[in-house]
Design a protein around this motif. Structure first.
Motif, PDB file in Angstrom:
ATOM      1  N   ILE A  96      -6.046   2.669 -45.729  1.00 46.17           N
ATOM      2  CA  ILE A  96      -4.717   2.139 -46.009  1.00 46.17           C
ATOM      3  C   ILE A  96      -4.808   1.340 -47.301  1.00 46.17           C
ATOM      4  O   ILE A  96      -5.632   0.424 -47.411  1.00 46.17           O
ATOM      5  N   ILE A  97      -3.981   1.710 -48.256  1.00 46.54           N
ATOM      6  CA  ILE A  97      -3.918   0.985 -49.520  1.00 46.54           C
ATOM      7  C   ILE A  97      -2.607   0.203 -49.534  1.00 46.54           C
ATOM      8  O   ILE A  97      -1.530   0.786 -49.424  1.00 46.54           O
ATOM      9  N   PHE A  98      -2.720  -1.109 -49.650  1.00 49.20           N
ATOM     10  CA  PHE A  98      -1.544  -1.970 -49.719  1.00 49.20           C
ATOM     11  C   PHE A  98      -1.400  -2.478 -51.143  1.00 49.20           C
ATOM     12  O   PHE A  98      -2.262  -3.198 -51.642  1.00 49.20           O
ATOM     13  N   LEU A  99      -0.326  -2.082 -51.795  1.00 46.48           N
ATOM     14  CA  LEU A  99      -0.014  -2.573 -53.132  1.00 46.48           C
ATOM     15  C   LEU A  99       0.794  -3.855 -52.958  1.00 46.48           C
ATOM     16  O   LEU A  99       1.999  -3.815 -52.702  1.00 46.48           O
ATOM     17  N   LEU A 129      -7.609  -1.434 -48.259  1.00 43.58           N
ATOM     18  CA  LEU A 129      -7.793  -1.811 -49.655  1.00 43.58           C
ATOM     19  C   LEU A 129      -6.505  -2.487 -50.106  1.00 43.58           C
ATOM     20  O   LEU A 129      -5.435  -1.874 -50.050  1.00 43.58           O
ATOM     21  N   ILE A 130      -6.600  -3.744 -50.510  1.00 35.71           N
ATOM     22  CA  ILE A 130      -5.435  -4.483 -50.994  1.00 35.71           C
ATOM     23  C   ILE A 130      -5.576  -4.652 -52.494  1.00 35.71           C
ATOM     24  O   ILE A 130      -6.564  -5.225 -52.969  1.00 35.71           O
ATOM     25  N   LEU A 131      -4.598  -4.128 -53.207  1.00 38.64           N
ATOM     26  CA  LEU A 131      -4.586  -4.221 -54.661  1.00 38.64           C
ATOM     27  C   LEU A 131      -3.391  -5.081 -55.059  1.00 38.64           C
ATOM     28  O   LEU A 131      -2.275  -4.851 -54.590  1.00 38.64           O
ATOM     29  N   THR A 132      -3.628  -6.083 -55.917  1.00 37.47           N
ATOM     30  CA  THR A 132      -2.584  -7.069 -56.199  1.00 37.47           C
ATOM     31  C   THR A 132      -2.008  -7.000 -57.610  1.00 37.47           C
ATOM     32  O   THR A 132      -1.180  -7.830 -57.972  1.00 37.47           O
ATOM     33  N   SER A 133      -2.431  -6.004 -58.385  1.00 34.20           N
ATOM     34  CA  SER A 133      -1.881  -5.871 -59.740  1.00 34.20           C
ATOM     35  C   SER A 133      -2.079  -4.437 -60.233  1.00 34.20           C
ATOM     36  O   SER A 133      -2.975  -3.730 -59.761  1.00 34.20           O
ATOM     37  N   PRO A 134      -1.269  -4.028 -61.199  1.00 33.12           N
ATOM     38  CA  PRO A 134      -1.473  -2.697 -61.794  1.00 33.12           C
ATOM     39  C   PRO A 134      -2.876  -2.548 -62.390  1.00 33.12           C
ATOM     40  O   PRO A 134      -3.456  -1.462 -62.337  1.00 33.12           O
ATOM     41  N   ARG A 135      -3.417  -3.630 -62.902  1.00 28.82           N
ATOM     42  CA  ARG A 135      -4.771  -3.587 -63.469  1.00 28.82           C
ATOM     43  C   ARG A 135      -5.805  -3.250 -62.393  1.00 28.82           C
ATOM     44  O   ARG A 135      -6.714  -2.451 -62.615  1.00 28.82           O
ATOM     45  N   GLU A 136      -5.673  -3.860 -61.215  1.00 29.98           N
ATOM     46  CA  GLU A 136      -6.584  -3.553 -60.110  1.00 29.98           C
ATOM     47  C   GLU A 136      -6.463  -2.089 -59.684  1.00 29.98           C
ATOM     48  O   GLU A 136      -7.458  -1.450 -59.371  1.00 29.98           O
ATOM     49  N   VAL A 137      -5.241  -1.577 -59.666  1.00 35.52           N
ATOM     50  CA  VAL A 137      -5.035  -0.165 -59.316  1.00 35.52           C
ATOM     51  C   VAL A 137      -5.754   0.719 -60.324  1.00 35.52           C
ATOM     52  O   VAL A 137      -6.483   1.642 -59.941  1.00 35.52           O
ATOM     53  N   LYS A 138      -5.569   0.430 -61.591  1.00 38.17           N
ATOM     54  CA  LYS A 138      -6.201   1.226 -62.656  1.00 38.17           C
ATOM     55  C   LYS A 138      -7.729   1.171 -62.550  1.00 38.17           C
ATOM     56  O   LYS A 138      -8.401   2.203 -62.652  1.00 38.17           O
ATOM     57  N   GLU A 139      -8.264  -0.021 -62.324  1.00 33.17           N
ATOM     58  CA  GLU A 139      -9.717  -0.170 -62.201  1.00 33.17           C
ATOM     59  C   GLU A 139     -10.242   0.589 -60.988  1.00 33.17           C
ATOM     60  O   GLU A 139     -11.266   1.261 -61.066  1.00 33.17           O
ATOM     61  N   TRP A 140      -9.555   0.484 -59.855  1.00 36.95           N
ATOM     62  CA  TRP A 140      -9.989   1.191 -58.661  1.00 36.95           C
ATOM     63  C   TRP A 140      -9.898   2.704 -58.860  1.00 36.95           C
ATOM     64  O   TRP A 140     -10.834   3.436 -58.521  1.00 36.95           O
TER      65      TRP A 140
END
Length: 172
Positions: free
Chosen positions: A87-90, A155-166
């Motif tokens: 589960i990916i939580f943006l 997986l909790i991603l808190t910014s567009p930058r984190e999404v891009k890095e992941w």
């Protein structure tokens, strides 16, 4: 993280966080089919599918061996989470989600966006803006409670930058 082992990926988050964009990118990289909940729920002219019929259609999709499903629909979040192995939580700020919604409205004005049911032209109304603005207080706590109970990897991603890095680490 070994992405190859994930066959059922659930992407959740506030409207405007980028769930559909991420699901399309992941589907390409991992060769998994995508289901956009908005396209499953809404019918032409923004007519909702009756809830029992929607749940039945969703159940049929959940039982498939592999998928990426994106969308809110808190009434079915527990149902979807039971089948997910990731589960990916943006979890993005509401101001960013609002900005993206208005940008999306401008980009798709007068037509249906690709992740939506045909005949549902892009729109933004007060109710939608209010939903996004109050998401952190009204919806986020319930999402975190569900994530704590879930047996899926989270997986909790808190910014567009984190999404891009992941995403840069994800390969088929």
């Amino acid at each position: 993280m070994n992405e190859r082992s994930y066959k059922r990926i659930l992407i959740i988050g506030c409207s405007g966080a980028g769930k559909s964009t991420l699901s399309i990118e992941l589907a390409e990289r991992l060769q998994l089919p995508v289901l956009h909940l908005d396209a499953l729920f809404w019918n032409e002219g923004w007519v909702p599918t009756p809830k029992p019929e929607f749940r039945e259609k969703l159940q049929n999709e959940l039982e498939k061996p592999a998928w990426i499903i994106d969308g809110n629909f808190n009434s079915t979040i527990e149902m979807r989470a039971r089948y997910a192995d990731l589960i990916i939580f943006l979890d993005f700020p509401n101001w960013l989600c609002l900005t993206r919604i208005f940008k999306r409205r401008w980009m798709h004005r007068g037509r249906t966006r690709p992740d939506m049911a045909e005949g549902c032209e892009e729109k933004v109304d007060w109710e939608f803006v209010k939903f996004i603005w109050t998401y952190p207080k009204k919806k986020r706590p319930g999402v975190y409670e569900m994530l704590e109970r879930s047996s899926a990897e989270v997986l909790i991603l808190t910014s567009p930058r984190e999404v891009k890095e992941w995403l840069s680490t994800v390969h088929a």
